[in-house]
Design an enzyme around this catalytic site. Structure first.
Site, PDB file in Angstrom:
ATOM      1  N   GLU A   1      77.256  60.403  35.365  1.00  0.00           N
ATOM      2  CA  GLU A   1      77.767  61.692  35.818  1.00  0.00           C
ATOM      3  C   GLU A   1      79.258  61.663  36.125  1.00  0.00           C
ATOM      4  O   GLU A   1      79.972  62.640  35.842  1.00  0.00           O
ATOM      5  CB  GLU A   1      76.987  62.164  37.051  1.00  0.00           C
ATOM      6  CG  GLU A   1      75.597  62.681  36.746  1.00  0.00           C
ATOM      7  CD  GLU A   1      74.581  61.574  36.486  1.00  0.00           C
ATOM      8  OE1 GLU A   1      73.490  61.876  35.962  1.00  0.00           O
ATOM      9  OE2 GLU A   1      74.894  60.401  36.816  1.00  0.00           O
TER      10      GLU A   1
ATOM     11  N   HIS B   1      64.755  65.638  42.612  1.00  0.00           N
ATOM     12  CA  HIS B   1      64.842  66.687  41.594  1.00  0.00           C
ATOM     13  C   HIS B   1      64.622  68.070  42.197  1.00  0.00           C
ATOM     14  O   HIS B   1      64.069  68.962  41.547  1.00  0.00           O
ATOM     15  CB  HIS B   1      63.819  66.438  40.468  1.00  0.00           C
ATOM     16  CG  HIS B   1      64.065  65.177  39.698  1.00  0.00           C
ATOM     17  ND1 HIS B   1      63.591  63.951  40.115  1.00  0.00           N
ATOM     18  CD2 HIS B   1      64.753  64.951  38.557  1.00  0.00           C
ATOM     19  CE1 HIS B   1      63.964  63.019  39.254  1.00  0.00           C
ATOM     20  NE2 HIS B   1      64.673  63.598  38.300  1.00  0.00           N
TER      21      HIS B   1
END
Length: 365
Positions: free
Chosen positions: A98, A168
């Site tokens: 990321e 998540h």
């Protein structure tokens, strides 16, 4: 013999489903309220986002779309077929890194090209935090206006989905709201808004983050205009007029609050005004204060934890600017100050029952 046990289990599951109410089998904590449109094509939210990125790539030859699994369509299918249409030089996969995605996106935008970068889950945006808040947000300022990376948009799936658990399901918008130089368009409530906000961000001269509630990707369906259009950034939407209590939320929570407003009228004879804040940096202080002064009572609801959630900023601002108009302290109904749970998700979320109880409490103050 090996088939006997699975057959028995399937038979018992079928019997269970026939004897248990659909409500108990549902993971959804909200009822979707679509936004009406005069014309368009029926799309769910990931179709609308796909359509927006298609238009962005078509209208801007410099635009690049990238992220983990993006060239395959993405884990939520938002970029499906775009690599085939525009080629793998413009739509491509990134490494599973990321901070690398963010750093590359900043470099792309700094050259004057348009970068649309996907962080696959909001929970994994934190490795790129330094790149976003210390580089992207400050690039124009540190160079005295000589350079910028304004043509940069991050797309970030976020929020509860029913089974995401601690890695998540998070809603990290408040972390970025403390950063001058960013625009944070937090959590469109449906397909029409998602398309308009994403295209507005792609055009905006500042680096933007669009947090997309992944539970709405398929659950939200509306008639979406096919033309290229943008939605105004920093502008809240008043979805329901009311005179007794102001309910403020964004993303999925808006649909919870719309249902709460109906329940409050039916069960408590309380008339609620519902505001979709839409954007939190900047956020629409005028619309919020106008409503707060009218109703005198405000409830803010969001999925993120209570402490230092963005509701804290809204509450502080209202009580500073609207204090003499308030009939009760501003209330917040939020996630708890714990990691996001798995099996206990229904107890973590600010559902209609908790929000309705807050309406009753604030009316009795």
């Amino acid at each position: 013999k090996k088939m006997i046990v699975p057959q028995i289990l399937r038979g018992r599951l079928t019997t269970l489903r026939s004897n248990v109410s659909p409500f108990l089998l549902s993971r959804s904590h909200f009822t979707y309220h679509p936004t009406s449109s005069s014309s368009g094509k029926k799309m769910n939210m990931f179709n609308a986002i796909n359509n927006a990125m298609d238009l962005a790539l078509e209208s801007d030859n410099s635009a690049l779309l990238f992220g983990e699994d993006v060239s395959f369509g993405g884990v939520f299918r938002c970029s499906v077929n775009l690599r085939d249409k525009y080629g793998n030089n413009r739509v491509f996969n990134s490494p599973l890194c990321e901070q690398g995605i963010a750093g590359f996106a900043i470099g792309v935008a700094n050259t004057g090209a348009t970068a649309i970068a996907e962080i696959q889950f909001a929970d994994y945006i934190f490795p790129s935090f330094d790149q976003i808040v210390n580089e992207a947000a400050k690039y124009r300022y540190r160079s005295g206006g000589n350079f910028d990376c304004g043509s940069l948009t991050f797309r970030v799936p976020c929020g509860a989905v029913g089974h995401g658990a601690l890695y998540h399901s998070q809603s990290p918008e408040a972390y970025f709201a403390h950063t001058p130089g960013l625009r944070i368009v937090v959590i469109p409530r449906g397909p029409i808004k998602a398309k308009g906000l994403l295209l507005a961000c792609v055009r905006d001269p500042n680096p933007c983050i669009v947090f997309e509630p992944k539970t709405l990707y398929r659950a939200a369906v509306e008639e979406v205009p096919l033309d290229y259009y943008t939605s105004e950034l920093g502008k809240a939407d008043v979805l329901r007029d009311g005179k007794d209590v102001t309910l403020i939320g964004w993303g999925t929570q808006v649909h919870v609050l719309l249902e709460v407003a109906n329940l409050a009228k039916e069960k408590l004879n309380v008339d609620c005004e519902v505001i979709d804040l839409v954007s939190i940096l900047p956020w629409d202080t005028d619309a919020v204060c106008k409503s707060a002064k009218k109703t005198g009572r405000v409830i803010i609801a969001h999925e993120a934890p209570f402490t230092q959630g963005f509701g804290s900023e809204i509450a502080a601002y209202i009580q500073e600017k609207c204090f003499l108009h308030l009939e009760a302290p501003v209330k917040r109904v939020t996630g708890w100050d714990t990691p996001f749970p798995h099996v206990f998700e229904p107890f973590y979320l600010p559902d209609k029952h908790r929000c309705l109880a807050a309406v009753q409490d604030i009316m009795l103050f």
